[in-house]
Scaffold this active site. Sequence first.
Site: not given
Length: 348
Positions: A299, A76, A167-168
């Site tokens: 991430g 991320s 939220s991805n």
Amino acid sequence: MPVRHIRHTLLALSLAVALLFLAPGSSPAHAPPLSNATLPLFTGEGKARTAALLSGGRFARTGTAIRRADRFRAGSVTKTLLATVVLQLAAAHRLSLSDPVERHLPGLIRGHGNDGRALTLRSLLTHTSGLRDFAADTRGRVPLTPRQAIRVALTHSPSPPGRFAYSNTNYVVLGMVIEEVTGHSYAEEAERRVIRPLRLTGTSFPGSRTTLPAPHGTSYTAGGREVTEVDPRVAGAAGELVSTLDDLNRFYAALLGGDLLPPAQLRAMLDTTATDGTYGMGIDAVTLPCGTTVWGHDGRITGSYVRVAATRDGHHVLTYRTDSDALVAPSTERALLTAEFCPNGSTP
């Protein structure tokens, strides 16, 4: 993928740390190295096989499992780069953060109470849109196209809009917006706007390529299973990036130093008002016990965990990674950041 499920004990893993200190007039000799007392914070109570340190351009380590030039999956951390591209487009008046998603992707967000006419690009950037995280369903294990990921998210009702809910899906939608606005994929735009100008030679968007570019090490699950090959489409625009310690340091130093965004857009990126001080646009804020706030992102993706933290001016950047998706406890990570960014102790 972000840190959401924490393991308070670590299985054996390898870990690398990159530290960039760019205070005016600094030199490697004056860069504040992590002390021997700090290094155990990286090692999961002594269970890690490797610890590595980059301080003022120097690289030190115990063991050989991780090398300075290794490519790894940054998860991320991708979101900071993607947000940078969106904000550059806003600065160029190619889009507005107040644009509804519907303006760029008509009809895409509909169903179960989700409505792209009511969601702005700003709400996607700050995770306040309410869109369900598709990865909560796939657990980061199923390769999906962007539209497939969004369809998964839209099988659920949204959370209350205006509230922070990581939220991805938000960043998958932003990747599609970039392509709609520019006519190029988010990967092409990121390459043109950020990666090439900063000469991030170890950074790439692999698309559907399951292998890592050379050089690279071996990656493991928390249970010790080897998972070096991963289809990046499990994350897409929310976590596809491959990078290196040096490249991530250089990127965050340039971003926070004002080299990638005009002042107005950088201020917008670092505005955490909508999230009660925890998240801006593609970047998070952590306030340490000494009062210092560090900016960056973590991430997590299969076989890898990464954390970047930097001072507001980008002069002092710390990046570390493990070659496993086993995670340190939040208290340990916070102690690590405090030791690095609060050299005079934890008292403000």
